[in-house]
Motif scaffolding. Sequence first.
Motif, short mmCIF file in Angstrom:
data_model
loop_
_atom_site.label_atom_id
_atom_site.label_comp_id
_atom_site.label_asym_id
_atom_site.label_seq_id
_atom_site.Cartn_x
_atom_site.Cartn_y
_atom_site.Cartn_z
N PHE A 193 0.85 -1.19 0.00
CA PHE A 193 0.00 0.00 0.00
C PHE A 193 0.89 1.25 0.00
CE2 PHE A 193 -2.61 -3.36 1.63
CZ PHE A 193 -3.89 -3.09 1.16
N ALA A 194 0.38 2.32 -0.61
CA ALA A 194 1.14 3.56 -0.69
C ALA A 194 0.22 4.75 -0.42
CB ALA A 194 1.79 3.70 -2.06
N GLN A 195 0.79 5.80 0.16
CA GLN A 195 0.05 7.04 0.36
C GLN A 195 1.01 8.21 0.32
OE1 GLN A 195 -1.87 6.76 4.19
NE2 GLN A 195 -0.03 7.34 5.31
N CYS A 203 3.89 6.39 -6.01
CA CYS A 203 2.96 5.56 -5.23
C CYS A 203 2.42 4.39 -6.06
CB CYS A 203 1.81 6.40 -4.69
SG CYS A 203 2.30 7.52 -3.35
N GLY A 204 2.95 4.22 -7.27
CA GLY A 204 2.59 3.06 -8.07
C GLY A 204 1.22 3.14 -8.71
N ILE A 219 -4.58 6.62 0.54
CA ILE A 219 -3.86 5.35 0.59
C ILE A 219 -4.52 4.34 -0.34
CG2 ILE A 219 -5.16 4.51 2.60
CD1 ILE A 219 -2.48 3.15 3.47
N GLN A 220 -3.71 3.68 -1.15
CA GLN A 220 -4.21 2.70 -2.12
C GLN A 220 -3.24 1.53 -2.23
OE1 GLN A 220 -5.47 4.22 -5.93
NE2 GLN A 220 -6.23 6.13 -5.08
N LYS A 221 -3.78 0.40 -2.63
CA LYS A 221 -2.94 -0.77 -2.89
C LYS A 221 -2.28 -0.61 -4.26
CE LYS A 221 -3.01 -5.81 -3.28
NZ LYS A 221 -3.84 -7.04 -3.20
N ILE A 222 -1.00 -0.95 -4.34
CA ILE A 222 -0.28 -0.88 -5.61
C ILE A 222 -0.56 -2.15 -6.42
CG2 ILE A 222 1.99 -0.74 -6.70
CD1 ILE A 222 2.99 0.80 -4.33
N GLU A 223 -1.11 -1.95 -7.59
CA GLU A 223 -1.44 -3.07 -8.46
C GLU A 223 -0.25 -3.36 -9.39
OE1 GLU A 223 -4.06 -4.74 -7.94
OE2 GLU A 223 -5.15 -3.35 -6.64
#
Length: 461
Positions: A193-195, A203-204, A219-223
């Motif tokens: 996860f990145a923020q 942040c991907g 904040i989100q998950k990096i796909e």
Amino acid sequence: MSGIQIMRNKAMMSMVCARCFNTITKRFASRRAERQQKREARMQEVIQEKGALSEAAERVYVWGHAATGALGVSTYLRPESRVHFPLPEQHRPARLRFMDENHIEVYDIACGYGFTLFATKRNRRYMVMGTGLNTDSQLGYHEYPKNSGRVLDYIIEPVPISLPGMTDDKLMNVKQLACGRAHSLFLTKEGVFAQGNNSYGQCGRSIVEGEIFHKVSNIQKIEGLPDNISKMVCGADHSLFLTSDGKVYSCGLGADGQTGLQTYENVGQPERLKGDIDGVKIRDIACRADCVLAVSEAGDVFGWGNSEYSQLSMVTSETQVSMPTHLPVRNCGKVMQVATGGSICALLNEKGEVYVWGYGVLGKGPKVDMLQSPSLLPLPLFGVNELQPEVKVTEVKCGMSHFAAVTDLGDVYTWGKGKYGALGLQRVTVQYFPLKIALPAFTHRVECGVDHTVALSRSYA
């Protein structure tokens, strides 16, 4: 009374006064000698009191630039008494008592540009905490007081950071943290996860022109990353990911080739690096700014990114390298770990020896500020002597312009530029050679920010 008799009386009185003075002086001297003997006896007497439940406990020590709140000690910026002034710099290691007072154990740390992350647990509850600069929401969305609409740009003591979809059980799976200039990464069993700031794709996720990062929760998950990420590293504005089978992925700012993707463009989705590391199992990667170093299982060293200060001059005369390139490091033994800062580089071999190169204060004295290839730092600088011939360095890290090394004895040595007290040596001057700092605990981990340092230590039982 005659004059002669008066003179005799005065002489007798003088003799009596002198006698009294001598007696008093001897008495004071005798008492002083007795006190000195008692003092020496107390110094020779060793009394050790140990409780039945006494045992080693984890401790966090912090030092350096405190004005942003990155050290997590609230009284530095908000003194408890009016007679005290705010403390913008902490020049020596200070215990982060917030963790002890709240019975919080820290098992991972990461230092960004003016902020710090902690992976913690308390009473079987695991959580991530952060403190310091939050102008790009790198620490998340924190409103104080609640429902007031007042979002904090600076946080002066650790606060919990919410990860999406995380229950207390799943928070146990937070395995590692990483920080850049203004973004944060969280490695969990559910993914990465990145923020924070994503202006360059660090942040991907896709870059959105004009996106606002201030006072939001993003904040989100990096796909697009594989499931076996084992380590993350942040440069200033790019991110790197290492898998358990030795592959490297990256995204973010590419102006100096620091993504290693054979481009100088920004990349918003993680992509796998090739070049000289294609087919090679990488064991460690390091970056603090725009130059990246990697080391393979076989001990070979690779580099890419910025080379304005001769960091990569072993393979190029250019100032930038856009793809992983093998560095012909010679006579350094088998390399186990690498570190790189703004213009400084270091490696650690299997014998626990430290080699340095690049530009800046390298640890080899005031006359050496540029090295194009790795050079050994003398072993006695890290405590090796006749009484301790087997001392080894177990970890070496770089800030932007300072180094920190940990030995197997739990000692921490720092050198480089001491701005804001980042060296922990009780001064802000330049330290030209590694020097041990005063820490009342066994240190097993150290992390360097741009101008602050955090150590994970264990108290002596």
